[in-house]
Scaffold this motif. Structure first.
Motif, mmCIF file in Angstrom:
data_model
loop_
_atom_site.group_PDB
_atom_site.id
_atom_site.type_symbol
_atom_site.label_atom_id
_atom_site.label_comp_id
_atom_site.label_asym_id
_atom_site.label_seq_id
_atom_site.Cartn_x
_atom_site.Cartn_y
_atom_site.Cartn_z
ATOM 1 N N ILE A 212 2.274 16.824 -3.226
ATOM 2 C CA ILE A 212 1.361 17.183 -4.313
ATOM 3 C C ILE A 212 1.670 18.599 -4.741
ATOM 4 C CG2 ILE A 212 -0.528 15.630 -3.704
ATOM 5 C CD1 ILE A 212 -1.933 17.976 -2.358
ATOM 6 N N ILE A 213 1.497 18.849 -6.031
ATOM 7 C CA ILE A 213 1.704 20.179 -6.599
ATOM 8 C C ILE A 213 0.402 20.603 -7.255
ATOM 9 C CG2 ILE A 213 2.985 21.565 -8.266
ATOM 10 C CD1 ILE A 213 5.332 19.756 -7.875
ATOM 11 N N THR A 214 -0.018 21.819 -6.972
ATOM 12 C CA THR A 214 -1.222 22.364 -7.598
ATOM 13 C C THR A 214 -0.861 23.615 -8.381
ATOM 14 O OG1 THR A 214 -1.924 23.960 -5.896
ATOM 15 C CG2 THR A 214 -2.454 21.630 -5.519
ATOM 16 N N ASP A 215 -1.764 24.018 -9.259
ATOM 17 C CA ASP A 215 -1.582 25.296 -9.936
ATOM 18 C C ASP A 215 -2.077 26.413 -9.025
ATOM 19 O OD1 ASP A 215 -4.307 25.147 -9.978
ATOM 20 O OD2 ASP A 215 -4.495 24.922 -12.150
ATOM 21 N N ALA A 216 -2.115 27.616 -9.550
ATOM 22 C CA ALA A 216 -2.516 28.763 -8.730
ATOM 23 C C ALA A 216 -3.967 28.678 -8.301
ATOM 24 C CB ALA A 216 -2.280 30.067 -9.500
ATOM 25 N N ILE A 221 -1.797 19.033 -10.080
ATOM 26 C CA ILE A 221 -1.206 18.717 -11.380
ATOM 27 C C ILE A 221 -0.169 17.604 -11.283
ATOM 28 C CG2 ILE A 221 -1.651 20.992 -12.371
ATOM 29 C CD1 ILE A 221 1.155 21.812 -11.735
ATOM 30 N N ARG A 222 0.338 17.321 -10.094
ATOM 31 C CA ARG A 222 1.240 16.185 -9.916
ATOM 32 C C ARG A 222 1.147 15.664 -8.490
ATOM 33 N NH1 ARG A 222 5.542 14.738 -13.034
ATOM 34 N NH2 ARG A 222 5.358 12.864 -11.743
ATOM 35 N N ALA A 223 1.415 14.396 -8.318
ATOM 36 C CA ALA A 223 1.488 13.766 -6.999
ATOM 37 C C ALA A 223 2.538 12.666 -7.075
ATOM 38 C CB ALA A 223 0.129 13.196 -6.598
ATOM 39 N N ASN A 224 3.300 12.494 -5.995
ATOM 40 C CA ASN A 224 4.386 11.509 -6.042
ATOM 41 C C ASN A 224 3.910 10.145 -5.522
ATOM 42 O OD1 ASN A 224 4.249 11.938 -3.320
ATOM 43 N ND2 ASN A 224 6.456 12.124 -3.007
ATOM 44 N N PRO A 225 4.719 9.100 -5.679
ATOM 45 C CA PRO A 225 4.310 7.759 -5.237
ATOM 46 C C PRO A 225 3.988 7.678 -3.753
ATOM 47 C CG PRO A 225 6.167 7.612 -6.740
ATOM 48 C CD PRO A 225 5.990 9.065 -6.443
ATOM 49 N N ALA A 226 4.722 8.435 -2.913
ATOM 50 C CA ALA A 226 4.449 8.402 -1.475
ATOM 51 C C ALA A 226 3.040 8.906 -1.177
ATOM 52 C CB ALA A 226 5.479 9.240 -0.719
ATOM 53 N N PHE A 227 2.554 9.863 -1.985
ATOM 54 C CA PHE A 227 1.189 10.348 -1.824
ATOM 55 C C PHE A 227 0.198 9.201 -2.019
ATOM 56 C CE2 PHE A 227 -2.707 11.706 -3.934
ATOM 57 C CZ PHE A 227 -3.201 12.644 -3.048
ATOM 58 N N SER A 228 0.419 8.408 -3.048
ATOM 59 C CA SER A 228 -0.467 7.273 -3.316
ATOM 60 C C SER A 228 -0.400 6.248 -2.197
ATOM 61 C CB SER A 228 -0.099 6.625 -4.650
ATOM 62 O OG SER A 228 -0.254 7.554 -5.714
ATOM 63 N N ASP A 229 0.819 6.015 -1.670
ATOM 64 C CA ASP A 229 0.968 5.041 -0.590
ATOM 65 C C ASP A 229 0.200 5.461 0.657
ATOM 66 O OD1 ASP A 229 4.465 4.430 -1.419
ATOM 67 O OD2 ASP A 229 2.605 3.570 -2.246
ATOM 68 N N ILE A 230 0.197 6.768 0.951
ATOM 69 C CA ILE A 230 -0.427 7.260 2.182
ATOM 70 C C ILE A 230 -1.932 7.412 2.026
ATOM 71 C CG2 ILE A 230 -0.579 9.245 3.744
ATOM 72 C CD1 ILE A 230 2.419 9.650 3.346
ATOM 73 N N THR A 231 -2.360 7.998 0.898
ATOM 74 C CA THR A 231 -3.780 8.327 0.742
ATOM 75 C C THR A 231 -4.594 7.207 0.117
ATOM 76 O OG1 THR A 231 -3.508 9.282 -1.465
ATOM 77 C CG2 THR A 231 -3.143 10.745 0.433
ATOM 78 N N GLY A 232 -3.944 6.342 -0.661
ATOM 79 C CA GLY A 232 -4.680 5.306 -1.378
ATOM 80 C C GLY A 232 -5.137 5.745 -2.749
ATOM 81 N N TYR A 233 -4.951 7.027 -3.099
ATOM 82 C CA TYR A 233 -5.319 7.535 -4.415
ATOM 83 C C TYR A 233 -4.121 7.475 -5.359
ATOM 84 C CZ TYR A 233 -9.577 9.648 -2.450
ATOM 85 O OH TYR A 233 -10.788 9.862 -1.854
ATOM 86 N N SER A 234 -4.322 7.022 -6.579
ATOM 87 C CA SER A 234 -3.264 7.085 -7.579
ATOM 88 C C SER A 234 -3.162 8.514 -8.100
ATOM 89 C CB SER A 234 -3.566 6.136 -8.741
ATOM 90 O OG SER A 234 -4.710 6.589 -9.458
ATOM 91 N N GLU A 235 -2.028 8.814 -8.710
ATOM 92 C CA GLU A 235 -1.849 10.148 -9.279
ATOM 93 C C GLU A 235 -2.923 10.435 -10.327
ATOM 94 O OE1 GLU A 235 1.748 10.754 -11.460
ATOM 95 O OE2 GLU A 235 1.724 12.909 -11.142
ATOM 96 N N TYR A 236 -3.264 9.415 -11.115
ATOM 97 C CA TYR A 236 -4.269 9.562 -12.166
ATOM 98 C C TYR A 236 -5.627 9.990 -11.591
ATOM 99 C CZ TYR A 236 -7.708 8.032 -15.640
ATOM 100 O OH TYR A 236 -8.762 7.965 -16.498
ATOM 101 N N ARG A 277 -8.431 9.124 3.956
ATOM 102 C CA ARG A 277 -7.907 8.276 2.890
ATOM 103 C C ARG A 277 -9.030 7.889 1.922
ATOM 104 N NH1 ARG A 277 -2.993 6.762 5.607
ATOM 105 N NH2 ARG A 277 -3.379 6.266 7.805
ATOM 106 N N LYS A 278 -8.650 7.268 0.816
ATOM 107 C CA LYS A 278 -9.622 6.793 -0.161
ATOM 108 C C LYS A 278 -10.577 5.787 0.471
ATOM 109 C CE LYS A 278 -9.968 4.674 -4.742
ATOM 110 N NZ LYS A 278 -9.209 4.097 -5.880
#
Length: 743
Positions: A212-216, A221-236, A277-278
């Motif tokens: 995941i990438i955040t601003d300051a 502001i972004r999350a990759n597909p592996a993030f969704s697979d692990i956490t259950g949350y979509s990037e949206y 997780r979600k």
């Protein structure tokens, strides 16, 4: 400058207008003053006058039409310019109130434009957006120019999309009254996404690690597909949110504070964190967080990459259980127990608090295996382990080193040996009682008992093997004495414990048979006149004679019998007050109250009932407290004392100066009497320190308008000296020893 065009030749419009006005005036003059008989001449002048008038109107129209045309052209140019600018422009003043809105059809407006007009930013915008807006305006005002660019995230529309905006404020020139500003708001969502995408591509965004990438400001502001697979949350679902939405609440604020401190110093932090997780499942991750900085060293983004280590943790747990836990009962094994005893010895060597080691061995367990088979024995051990775990504290350690033996390690939380032995006995008897309860083995009831040996320790002077051998030996003594009982390793302690048990039984008998009596010690004023009494309990033991409260009150408090004994003292003292009143003597009597009594939920009601039942004046009842009773739950104690004080009951603070004296007690509690402890009175004539303490207490009490009782006054010299110092009441052998009041 305007020009009137005729026959392709420019004319100066103002000059022509002046000439035409002159000609109109002349023709009008000639028409008025001509010979009316010359009708032809009059008609000619009228025709000229009419022509000049039309010419005047045409010229004026020409002069006004040209600037109006230019105004229309200027407005058209402005509208075209605003349409080409991607920003939403607000006309806003220094207070944050909106005066106008300029936007184009593609603009993303949080509200319709008319909703802004006349209202302030704090009224129509989310709080974080309003704060950014006011920061930009105030910055522009300070500079008398433009502010820096400020950014914020905002969810707009029914689709709840999170967009990013940049805002810049510019102060308008020549404004009168409140300063006015142009607030330019630009949608930078695409730019943000492009920046994030650039960073993501640089870090091989599509990996098996969640990223995941955040601003300051730590907004995702972004999350990759592996993030969704692990956490259950979509990037949206996470864009614009904070990573704290993943927190499991298993880590305290100090953990995260340390994390950010390390990250700020080193630009990287790595470690294990439990996230959620979600679905709500808590799981462990191995995470690395990096801070990205620009050329000026300012943090622009944070990038976190992590892996789900649930499986690895589960494997570690299984390995640990195989090494440290019994596979049958899932209790700690001997290896785990030894490590725990070692840790506990180190702890109690510092605290000096006692620890109990209970060696539990089932009686005749072999008969069960021989009669019914080992499967029955295994089932009983499993049921017993589950049963005993319900009976112990969460801080205790219950282990099964093997066979039919169980060992309990429990902290007794006392530094007093006899108290530790008494607590250990209570725990041991509870274990014996739990074991006596029937087991159901394959549908059949089965009864069994156990023998328990107990070893106590409060340091690390003995080796672990020696401690376990001591408990084991005590257990065998228990079996030799008939089984189904407990036995302490130290014979001396066992003897003292039996004495304590005997005394407790006798105390219960004393209550039932009314073996207690009250003696009263007189308190006198400065003239030696009786001013009150203190009720002091004595035990008329049938075999040992009259016993001082020092012998039995500590046991009564630790066993809880002090509640019943204290109630008897209160009732008896109030009856004595009633007798004195009937004899015409309104003399108050002080009754000592224990901490357990004061802590009763219904203590106020109990005192009320006694006062009502005896019919005494509440002002004649004085309750004596000690400083040590005020250290716990002072707010509740204060409420209790205030409730009793409203009835008229008074309070004295006994042994003042011997504990952790605090003026807050005297300020916040309805105390009316201070009692100087006898230890200060005894030597105050010879010891300068004691003299200073006595003098200080008397002076302080006088300032606070409190009465002072000096305890332990034994000679005339002490009485006279205390009297001269301003002490108001006196108590001691000089005036009489405690004794029954002769009615």
């Amino acid at each position: 400058m305007f020009y009137f065009r005729s026959q392709q030749r420019p004319y100066h419009a103002p000059a022509m207008l002046a000439a035409i006005i002159t000609m109109i005036y002349s023709e009008f003059y000639f028409t008025i003053y001509s010979n009316f008989n010359d009708s032809f001449n009059i008609i000619g002048h009228l025709i000229k006058l009419l022509s000049y008038t039309f010419l005047y109107r045409a010229l004026v129209y020409e002069m006004l039409a040209e600037p109006y045309s230019k105004l229309q052209q200027s407005q058209g140019n402005l509208e075209a310019t605003l349409a080409a600018v991607p920003d939403i422009l607000f006309d806003i003043d220094l207070t944050g109130r909106f005066h106008n809105v300029y936007f184009h059809s593609q603009s993303k407006l949080y509200l319709p434009p008319e909703r802004f007009l006349g209202l302030s930013a704090h009224q129509v915008l989310p709080e974080h957006v309003a704060q950014v807006t006011m920061t930009a305006i105030e910055q522009a005002h300070r500079r008398s120019g433009c502010s820096d660019a400020h950014q914020y995230a905002l969810t707009i529309g029914s689709e709840q999309e999170t967009s990013w905006f940049q805002v810049i404020a510019s102060q308008k020139p020549n404004t009168k009254g409140i300063a006015r500003f142009v607030l330019a708001v630009r949608d930078i969502t695409l730019l943000k996404n492009a920046q994030a995408a650039e960073q993501i591509n640089a870090l091989a965004f599509h990996t098996r690690e969640a990223i995941i990438i955040t601003d300051a400001e730590q907004r995702i502001i972004r999350a990759n597909p592996a993030f969704s697979d692990i956490t259950g949350y979509s990037e949206y679902e996470v864009i614009g949110k904070m990573p704290s939405m993943l927190y499991s609440n298993l880590h305290d604020s100090a953990f995260y504070q340390h994390l950010w401190q390390v990250l700020a110093h080193d630009d990287v932090w790595s470690g294990e964190i439990y996230d959620k997780r979600k679905s709500g499942e808590v799981y462990p991750i191995q995470v690395v967080i990096n801070a990205l900085r620009d050329n000026n060293g300012v943090v622009t983004h944070y990038i976190a990459s992590f892996n789900d280590i649930s499986k690895a943790k589960a494997d570690q747990k299984r390995i640990h259980e195989l090494a440290f836990y019994d596979p049958l009962t899932h209790l700690p094994n001997r290896r785990f127990l030894i490590e725990k005893i070692n840790e506990t010895q180190i702890e109690c060597a510092r605290s000096k608090e006692y620890v109990g080691l209970f060696f539990i061995d089932l009686d005749h367990f072999k008969r069960l295996n021989d009669s019914f088979g080992h499967s029955y024995g295994d089932e009983l051990l499993q049921q017993l382990a589950a049963r005993l775990k319900l009976s112990i504290s969460i801080t205790d350690t219950l282990a099964r080193p093997g066979g039919d033996e169980f060992i309990l390690l429990t902290k007794l939380k006392t530094t007093e040996q006899h108290g530790a032995a008494a607590d250990a006995e209570v725990i041991g008897n509870k274990l014996l009682d739990d074991i006596r309860q029937p087991f159901v083995l394959k549908g059949h009831p089965y009864f069994i008992t156990a023998s328990i040996g107990i070893a106590l320790f409060n340091d690390n002077s003995k080796a672990i093997d020696e401690l376990m051998s001591s408990a084991d030996l005590a257990m065998y003594h228990s079996k030799e004495r008939g089984r189904d009982q407990l036995y302490f390793f130290e014979q001396q302690m066992q003897h003292k414990l039996r004495q304590r048990q005997q005394l407790e039984r006798e105390l219960k008998t004393a209550l039932l048979e009314q073996q207690f009596i009250l003696h009263y010690q007189v308190k006198v004023d400065a003239k030696g006149k009786v001013a009150g009494y203190e009720a002091l309990i004595r035990w008329q033991h049938p075999e040992q004679g009259l016993l001082s409260p020092n012998v039995f009150i500590p046991l009564a408090e630790s066993s809880g019998l002090i509640i019943d004994i204290g109630l008897w003292v209160l009732k008896t003292a109030c009856l004595q007050i009633k007798k004195l009143t009937q004899e015409g003597l309104s003399i108050p009597i002080a009754v000592n109250v224990s901490e357990l009594q004061l802590g009763q939920q219904d203590f106020v009601d109990v005192v009320k009932q006694v006062i009502t039942a005896t019919g005494i004046k509440p002002t004649l009842l004085e309750l004596e407290l000690t400083e040590s009773m005020l250290h716990h739950d002072l707010a509740r104690t204060r409420q209790t004392l205030i409730s009793l004080s409203t009835l008229g009951v008074t309070f004295s603070l006994d042994d003042f100066g011997t504990g952790y004296s605090s003026l807050s007690y005297l300020k916040n509690l309805p105390i009316s009497v201070l009692k100087i402890d006898r230890s200060f009175v005894k030597e105050f004539l010879n010891e300068t320190t004691d003299h200073a303490i006595v003098s200080t207490i008397i002076g302080m009490a006088e300032s606070l308008k409190l009465a002072v009782v000096a305890e332990g006054v034994e000679n005339e010299e002490q009485f006279q000296a205390l009297n001269a110092m301003g002490c108001s009441l006196f108590q001691g052998y000089l005036f009489g020893k405690p004794a029954p009041i002769k009615n």
